[in-house]
Structures are given as C-alpha cells and as structure tokens.
Scaffold this motif. Structure first.
Motif, PDB file in Angstrom:
ATOM      1  N   TRP A 117       0.836  -1.198   0.000  1.00  0.00           N
ATOM      2  CA  TRP A 117       0.000   0.000   0.000  1.00  0.00           C
ATOM      3  C   TRP A 117       0.875   1.255   0.000  1.00  0.00           C
ATOM      4  CZ3 TRP A 117      -5.235  -0.234  -0.510  1.00  0.00           C
ATOM      5  CH2 TRP A 117      -5.923   0.976  -0.422  1.00  0.00           C
ATOM      6  N   SER A 118       1.919   1.239   0.822  1.00  0.00           N
ATOM      7  CA  SER A 118       2.770   2.425   0.895  1.00  0.00           C
ATOM      8  C   SER A 118       3.732   2.513  -0.292  1.00  0.00           C
ATOM      9  CB  SER A 118       3.486   2.457   2.236  1.00  0.00           C
ATOM     10  OG  SER A 118       4.802   2.126   2.155  1.00  0.00           O
ATOM     11  N   MET A 119       4.254   1.377  -0.758  1.00  0.00           N
ATOM     12  CA  MET A 119       5.179   1.385  -1.895  1.00  0.00           C
ATOM     13  C   MET A 119       4.541   1.922  -3.166  1.00  0.00           C
ATOM     14  SD  MET A 119       7.429  -2.081  -2.109  1.00  0.00           S
ATOM     15  CE  MET A 119       8.408  -1.722  -3.551  1.00  0.00           C
ATOM     16  N   THR A 120       3.258   1.685  -3.327  1.00  0.00           N
ATOM     17  CA  THR A 120       2.584   2.083  -4.563  1.00  0.00           C
ATOM     18  C   THR A 120       2.157   3.541  -4.555  1.00  0.00           C
ATOM     19  OG1 THR A 120       0.518   1.180  -3.692  1.00  0.00           O
ATOM     20  CG2 THR A 120       1.790  -0.231  -5.175  1.00  0.00           C
ATOM     21  N   ASP A 121       2.413   4.266  -3.465  1.00  0.00           N
ATOM     22  CA  ASP A 121       2.108   5.701  -3.459  1.00  0.00           C
ATOM     23  C   ASP A 121       2.837   6.364  -4.626  1.00  0.00           C
ATOM     24  OD1 ASP A 121       0.480   5.569  -1.245  1.00  0.00           O
ATOM     25  OD2 ASP A 121       2.003   6.285   0.171  1.00  0.00           O
ATOM     26  N   GLY A 122       2.092   7.044  -5.457  1.00  0.00           N
ATOM     27  CA  GLY A 122       2.663   7.712  -6.614  1.00  0.00           C
ATOM     28  C   GLY A 122       2.858   6.807  -7.822  1.00  0.00           C
ATOM     29  N   HIS A 123       2.546   5.513  -7.683  1.00  0.00           N
ATOM     30  CA  HIS A 123       2.741   4.566  -8.780  1.00  0.00           C
ATOM     31  C   HIS A 123       1.472   3.785  -9.124  1.00  0.00           C
ATOM     32  CE1 HIS A 123       7.023   5.316  -8.584  1.00  0.00           C
ATOM     33  NE2 HIS A 123       6.928   5.188  -7.275  1.00  0.00           N
ATOM     34  N   ALA A 124       0.398   4.021  -8.393  1.00  0.00           N
ATOM     35  CA  ALA A 124      -0.836   3.265  -8.616  1.00  0.00           C
ATOM     36  C   ALA A 124      -1.390   3.499 -10.023  1.00  0.00           C
ATOM     37  CB  ALA A 124      -1.876   3.601  -7.550  1.00  0.00           C
ATOM     38  N   VAL A 125      -1.252   4.712 -10.536  1.00  0.00           N
ATOM     39  CA  VAL A 125      -1.746   4.998 -11.893  1.00  0.00           C
ATOM     40  C   VAL A 125      -0.923   4.220 -12.920  1.00  0.00           C
ATOM     41  CG1 VAL A 125      -2.049   6.809 -13.626  1.00  0.00           C
ATOM     42  CG2 VAL A 125      -2.712   7.236 -11.262  1.00  0.00           C
ATOM     43  N   ASP A 126       0.393   4.142 -12.716  1.00  0.00           N
ATOM     44  CA  ASP A 126       1.237   3.358 -13.620  1.00  0.00           C
ATOM     45  C   ASP A 126       0.813   1.891 -13.615  1.00  0.00           C
ATOM     46  OD1 ASP A 126       2.737   5.671 -14.064  1.00  0.00           O
ATOM     47  OD2 ASP A 126       4.173   5.170 -12.479  1.00  0.00           O
ATOM     48  N   ILE A 127       0.529   1.370 -12.445  1.00  0.00           N
ATOM     49  CA  ILE A 127       0.097  -0.020 -12.312  1.00  0.00           C
ATOM     50  C   ILE A 127      -1.250  -0.212 -13.005  1.00  0.00           C
ATOM     51  CG2 ILE A 127      -0.633  -1.788 -10.653  1.00  0.00           C
ATOM     52  CD1 ILE A 127       1.504  -0.493  -8.740  1.00  0.00           C
ATOM     53  N   PHE A 128      -2.142   0.759 -12.838  1.00  0.00           N
ATOM     54  CA  PHE A 128      -3.457   0.691 -13.481  1.00  0.00           C
ATOM     55  C   PHE A 128      -3.311   0.691 -15.002  1.00  0.00           C
ATOM     56  CE2 PHE A 128      -7.123   2.987 -15.322  1.00  0.00           C
ATOM     57  CZ  PHE A 128      -8.112   2.044 -15.045  1.00  0.00           C
ATOM     58  N   VAL A 129      -2.476   1.589 -15.530  1.00  0.00           N
ATOM     59  CA  VAL A 129      -2.261   1.662 -16.986  1.00  0.00           C
ATOM     60  C   VAL A 129      -1.652   0.350 -17.486  1.00  0.00           C
ATOM     61  CG1 VAL A 129      -0.950   2.830 -18.812  1.00  0.00           C
ATOM     62  CG2 VAL A 129      -2.143   4.170 -17.067  1.00  0.00           C
ATOM     63  N   MET A 130      -0.700  -0.199 -16.735  1.00  0.00           N
ATOM     64  CA  MET A 130      -0.113  -1.485 -17.117  1.00  0.00           C
ATOM     65  C   MET A 130      -1.191  -2.567 -17.128  1.00  0.00           C
ATOM     66  SD  MET A 130       2.483  -3.191 -18.126  1.00  0.00           S
ATOM     67  CE  MET A 130       3.835  -2.120 -17.792  1.00  0.00           C
ATOM     68  N   GLY A 131      -2.052  -2.540 -16.136  1.00  0.00           N
ATOM     69  CA  GLY A 131      -3.161  -3.494 -16.107  1.00  0.00           C
ATOM     70  C   GLY A 131      -4.070  -3.352 -17.314  1.00  0.00           C
ATOM     71  N   LEU A 132      -4.347  -2.118 -17.718  1.00  0.00           N
ATOM     72  CA  LEU A 132      -5.167  -1.893 -18.915  1.00  0.00           C
ATOM     73  C   LEU A 132      -4.470  -2.405 -20.172  1.00  0.00           C
ATOM     74  CD1 LEU A 132      -6.731   1.665 -18.432  1.00  0.00           C
ATOM     75  CD2 LEU A 132      -7.874  -0.556 -18.286  1.00  0.00           C
ATOM     76  N   LEU A 133      -3.159  -2.205 -20.247  1.00  0.00           N
ATOM     77  CA  LEU A 133      -2.410  -2.671 -21.415  1.00  0.00           C
ATOM     78  C   LEU A 133      -2.381  -4.194 -21.519  1.00  0.00           C
ATOM     79  CD1 LEU A 133       0.630  -0.221 -21.432  1.00  0.00           C
ATOM     80  CD2 LEU A 133      -1.225  -0.349 -23.106  1.00  0.00           C
ATOM     81  N   THR A 134      -2.537  -4.877 -20.399  1.00  0.00           N
ATOM     82  CA  THR A 134      -2.525  -6.339 -20.448  1.00  0.00           C
ATOM     83  C   THR A 134      -3.747  -6.887 -21.179  1.00  0.00           C
ATOM     84  OG1 THR A 134      -3.640  -6.640 -18.309  1.00  0.00           O
ATOM     85  CG2 THR A 134      -1.231  -6.512 -18.288  1.00  0.00           C
ATOM     86  N   ILE A 135      -4.833  -6.138 -21.200  1.00  0.00           N
ATOM     87  CA  ILE A 135      -6.062  -6.629 -21.840  1.00  0.00           C
ATOM     88  C   ILE A 135      -5.854  -6.847 -23.340  1.00  0.00           C
ATOM     89  CG2 ILE A 135      -8.484  -6.099 -22.343  1.00  0.00           C
ATOM     90  CD1 ILE A 135      -8.488  -4.615 -19.566  1.00  0.00           C
ATOM     91  N   PRO A 136      -5.406  -5.817 -24.104  1.00  0.00           N
ATOM     92  CA  PRO A 136      -5.205  -6.093 -25.535  1.00  0.00           C
ATOM     93  C   PRO A 136      -4.082  -7.105 -25.795  1.00  0.00           C
ATOM     94  CG  PRO A 136      -4.509  -3.847 -25.003  1.00  0.00           C
ATOM     95  CD  PRO A 136      -5.175  -4.406 -23.783  1.00  0.00           C
ATOM     96  N   ILE A 137      -3.067  -7.122 -24.948  1.00  0.00           N
ATOM     97  CA  ILE A 137      -1.985  -8.098 -25.133  1.00  0.00           C
ATOM     98  C   ILE A 137      -2.522  -9.512 -24.966  1.00  0.00           C
ATOM     99  CG2 ILE A 137       0.160  -8.973 -24.090  1.00  0.00           C
ATOM    100  CD1 ILE A 137       0.795  -5.961 -23.518  1.00  0.00           C
ATOM    101  N   PHE A 138      -3.344  -9.709 -23.966  1.00  0.00           N
ATOM    102  CA  PHE A 138      -3.959 -11.009 -23.711  1.00  0.00           C
ATOM    103  C   PHE A 138      -4.875 -11.401 -24.868  1.00  0.00           C
ATOM    104  CE2 PHE A 138      -6.809 -14.020 -21.603  1.00  0.00           C
ATOM    105  CZ  PHE A 138      -5.891 -14.809 -20.926  1.00  0.00           C
TER     106      PHE A 138
END
Length: 168
Positions: A110-131
């Motif tokens: 929870w604390s490590m992802t401060d400031g990086h949650a949006v990057d993780i979300f975008v990466m998660g979105l990118l996995t959809i078309p790749i999959f």
C-alpha cells in the motif's frame, strides 16, 4: 436436484477450491519471483518457481487477504476494487522476495505504490489487448503474452523497489 449433478459434485468443487488456494496460488507467487529475478538480471532457475515454500503460510494468507479485500472493493461499485488491486499489486513480491508476513506485505505494498498506482493501473489496462492478441493467435500466443505481462509487473515492482530503497 433438478440438474442431474453427479453425487460428489460439491466434493469436487471443494477440492478444486482447496487446490487453487493451497497449490496454484502459492505457485503463482513463486513464478512471480522467477520473473523478478529476470527483471533484476539474475540467473533464473526452475527451483525459483518453488521459492514460495520458504514462506508458504504467508503466501496463502496474503493471497486470501488480498483476494478478499479486492473482491470486497469490487462489491462496492468496482472503482474501489480497482484501487485496491493497484495498491496491493506488490504483495506477492514482498511475501516471496522480502519474506514478509501477509499483513506486513499488504501494508508495505500500500505504501510502496504511493505515486505509482496509476502506472500499475495503466499497465493493467495494457494487459487486456496483449492477452486478447495472444488468444487471437490461435492460443499459442497466450504463452508469450502471459510471460510479457508477468515480466512487466515484476519490472514495475523492481523499479519502484529501487526508487524507494534508502540511499546509502
């Protein structure tokens, strides 16, 4: 029993759930560790996939807690579930790499992802078309797609870990 279910149907379902919780999910933690070693440029060995055994109980508990929290978030209008999934994305890496307990890994992620949650979300979105592309390529493409996705998330964790590490 109007569906003509086999007599042991519920026993099979219970077995499948137990197998997923006690074997498959912890094994996924080990696979994430192998991806992490690759992201760090370290030599990856088959035994790395079984590294979850060193912290098995915490791998099972962390997976159950993370799944419960994210699932509860999705029950509350989907958006909280997405936020929880992004904030808890590093839990498997912390349990396996840092040998953290389940609750400590949740807090640290929870604390490590401060400031990086949006990057993780975008990466998660990118996995959809790749999959989807992997599925379109006659299912054979799904293997490199899954590998790319796993490596991408391990790389994000490694990058954040390096940025958040205290400078000596």
């Amino acid at each position: 029993n109007s569906f003509n279910l086999p007599p042991n149907f519920y026993s099979y379902i219970l077995f499948i759930i137990a197998y997923a919780v006690l074997v498959i999910n912890p094994l996924q933690y080990g696979i994430k560790y192998a991806y992490l070693k690759a992201a760090r440029g370290e030599k990856v060995e088959v035994r790395d996939m079984f590294s979850f055994t060193a912290n098995y109980v915490n791998a099972v508990l962390a997976n159950l807690l993370t799944g419960f929290i994210i699932g509860l978030g999705f029950v509350f209008l989907i958006i909280p579930g997405i936020v929880f999934a992004c904030k808890l994305a590093f839990v498997p890496y912390l349990v396996i790499d840092k040998k953290m307990g389940a609750v400590d890994a949740l807090k640290a992620s929870w604390s490590m992802t401060d400031g990086h949650a949006v990057d993780i979300f975008v990466m998660g979105l990118l996995t959809i078309p790749i999959f989807i592309v992997g599925l379109i390529l006659l299912f054979i493409g799904i293997i490199p797609a899954i590998m790319w996705i796993g490596m991408a998330f391990a790389s994000i964790y490694h990058g954040v870990e390096r940025m958040k590490a205290p400078k000596i």
